[in-house]
Design a protein around this motif. Structure first.
Motif, short mmCIF file in Angstrom:
data_model
loop_
_atom_site.label_atom_id
_atom_site.label_comp_id
_atom_site.label_asym_id
_atom_site.label_seq_id
_atom_site.Cartn_x
_atom_site.Cartn_y
_atom_site.Cartn_z
N LYS A 1 0.85 -1.19 0.00
CA LYS A 1 0.00 0.00 0.00
C LYS A 1 0.88 1.24 0.00
O LYS A 1 1.39 1.67 1.02
N THR B 1 -9.00 10.10 -4.82
CA THR B 1 -8.57 10.75 -3.58
C THR B 1 -7.77 12.00 -3.91
O THR B 1 -7.30 12.18 -5.04
N VAL C 1 -14.97 6.19 1.23
CA VAL C 1 -13.52 6.30 1.34
C VAL C 1 -12.83 5.17 0.59
O VAL C 1 -13.46 4.21 0.17
N ASN D 1 -9.01 2.86 0.61
CA ASN D 1 -7.70 2.66 1.22
C ASN D 1 -6.75 1.95 0.26
O ASN D 1 -5.88 1.21 0.65
N SER E 1 -3.28 3.47 1.13
CA SER E 1 -2.80 3.73 2.48
C SER E 1 -3.58 2.91 3.48
O SER E 1 -4.65 2.38 3.19
N GLN E 2 -3.01 2.80 4.65
CA GLN E 2 -3.70 2.13 5.74
C GLN E 2 -4.90 2.96 6.14
O GLN E 2 -6.02 2.47 6.24
N ARG E 3 -4.62 4.20 6.34
CA ARG E 3 -5.73 5.07 6.69
C ARG E 3 -6.54 5.38 5.44
O ARG E 3 -5.99 5.82 4.43
N ALA E 4 -7.80 5.15 5.51
CA ALA E 4 -8.66 5.37 4.35
C ALA E 4 -8.76 6.86 4.03
O ALA E 4 -8.75 7.70 4.93
N ALA E 5 -8.83 7.14 2.76
CA ALA E 5 -8.92 8.53 2.33
C ALA E 5 -10.29 8.82 1.72
O ALA E 5 -10.87 7.97 1.05
N GLN E 6 -10.76 10.00 1.97
CA GLN E 6 -12.04 10.44 1.41
C GLN E 6 -11.96 10.43 -0.12
O GLN E 6 -10.98 10.86 -0.71
#
Lengths: 256, 256
Positions: free
Chosen positions: B40, B185, B231, B233, B236-241
């Motif tokens: 990722k 994103t 969202v 992901n 990334s690990q953290r999901a993005a809008q």
DNA sequence: CGAATAGTGTCTCTTAGACAATATGAA
DNA sequence: TTCATATTGTCTAAGAGACACTATTCG
């Protein structure tokens, strides 16, 4: 790969070829007429376009954009420049290519692929010519009027496109300078912009263009040899600071 | 008035006429390759251009832009669209005319006035075609590499002009959307812009594009049926809008 | 002084720009 | 827990926008 005609065996004369590559030139100018009320007052400015009346088939008698056919020895830009020179006697003005018109059937004489330019000319450069040929077959028309006319060929479309193009460029480039003297006042600049883009309105125009850091550099104050501010009172009792465009450009962006 | 060839008596066949009106298409795509380090991670993106290798005179063996001759029954846009379709199988993509190339002698086959378009294509649309013709005479090249090559005709100049044009349009229009999925994103958008315009840098990009009143409306958050933010992901690990472009446009101006 | 254009003061709210800090969740 | 990306907090200086106000000088 069936696609690349340029890459396939080439046999000259095998294909139907165009019957001509004309250029058409949309010549814009801004006329100034003084208000009769007062001597020192901002003039009325109007955007005008130069048209010629056709003398022969096709579209005989109708108004059209000036233009003419490209020769094998010149490129389209040279062709347009030559036509502009022949038509108005004007040289060294801002001229820009903006689109091609190639709709089949657009010209009854045959397969003509036309290249459209616009030119921005100051009224004074057209003055002699207009005197020469007044009431002849060359005339300036207010753009709004020209848009209503039934022009020859697809010149109505070309005119409309050209107008849209210079409106856009008036706001995003410094073509305003083509309609202004070397040194001008803020009001003159504002008037020129408004003449081309009627919707344009900036209440604090003078500040935005002079006192703002991000725009500093677009224009600069003119000073005389002694370093004193150079002013003009051609439009007002109170003298106004003169400015000139600098050569600095600026990248516009939606994202910053 | 000696000027108006269109207005003078017209005698067909009297003049030398062009030998052809080709279109040339600069097909851009952005390739994504995953970094090997982590699964990722933001992919490496590169701007590429599609070239074909010529099989015959002139410029045999050299790389060139795809294109082909216009027919009498189509306009230049239709011609370019057809060539693009034949070349890549791609249809319904963003294609725009940007200039004419008419320098005398630019084509040894004769008097050819060429019309240049650029097309923006997503890599996935080219995927099949590339598989078909891999190691054949059609290839993608990184633009920087293509600029160094000796292309056929004046295609080097055309490529340079096209690149300048899409760099300008990347910042002043929403053509970025042509390289992005419907929903994307902020990082993806930022990456696309940077891929085309390497100098582009905005430290607070996310805020400027989302939280700023003047830009509100350029893109909007995507929500699911329940109204919950949608969202992703994928990077990334953290999901993005996720966002999408709206249809709102915006007039850029030097003066406001 | 009145008319007409030129230019400034002032106030409020928003944005730019720079960085630090925190959030998220899979490997 | 660490890592890479996502997102928010915070602070200062600058700009946007609105409108009232002053300046200049001819007639």
């Amino acid at each position: 790969m069936t696609t690349n005609d340029q890459g396939s065996n080439y046999t000259p004369g095998r294909y139907r070829t165009p019957d001509g590559a004309p250029s058409d030139i949309v010549i814009f100018t801004i006329t100034s007429t003084e208000k009769k009320t007062a001597k020192k007052a901002l003039p009325l400015r109007e955007l005008q376009v130069l048209l010629i009346q056709r003398k022969s088939w096709p579209f005989e008698g109708q108004w059209a954009l000036p233009g003419g056919f490209c020769k094998e020895t010149e490129d389209m830009y040279a062709c347009a420049k030559r036509e502009l020179q022949e038509e108005t006697g004007v040289t060294n003005v801002h001229m820009a290519y903006f689109n091609v018109y190639s709709q089949p059937g657009r010209d009854p004489r045959g397969w003509m692929i036309s290249h459209a330019f616009f030119a921005l000319v100051q009224e004074k450069w057209l003055a002699e010519r207009r005197a020469d040929t007044d009431a002849e077959d060359v005339r300036l028309f207010p753009v709004e009027e020209a848009l209503q006319m039934a022009l020859a060929f697809d010149h109505g479309v070309i005119l409309r496109d050209a107008l849209q193009k210079i409106r856009e460029q008036m706001l995003t480039t410094v073509i305003a300078k083509e309609f202004l003297p070397e040194e001008f006042t803020i009001s003159e600049l504002y008037q020129v912009i408004q003449t081309v883009v009627p919707d344009f309105e900036e209440r604090n125009f003078i500040r935005k263009i002079t006192s703002t850091q991000s725009r500093k550099g677009l224009i600069e104050e003119v000073t005389d040899r002694g370093g004193q501010p150079k002013v003009s009172n051609r439009y007002s009792q109170r003298a106004a600071q003169l400015y000139r465009f600098t050569n600095l450009t600026q990248q516009l962006s939606l994202y910053s």
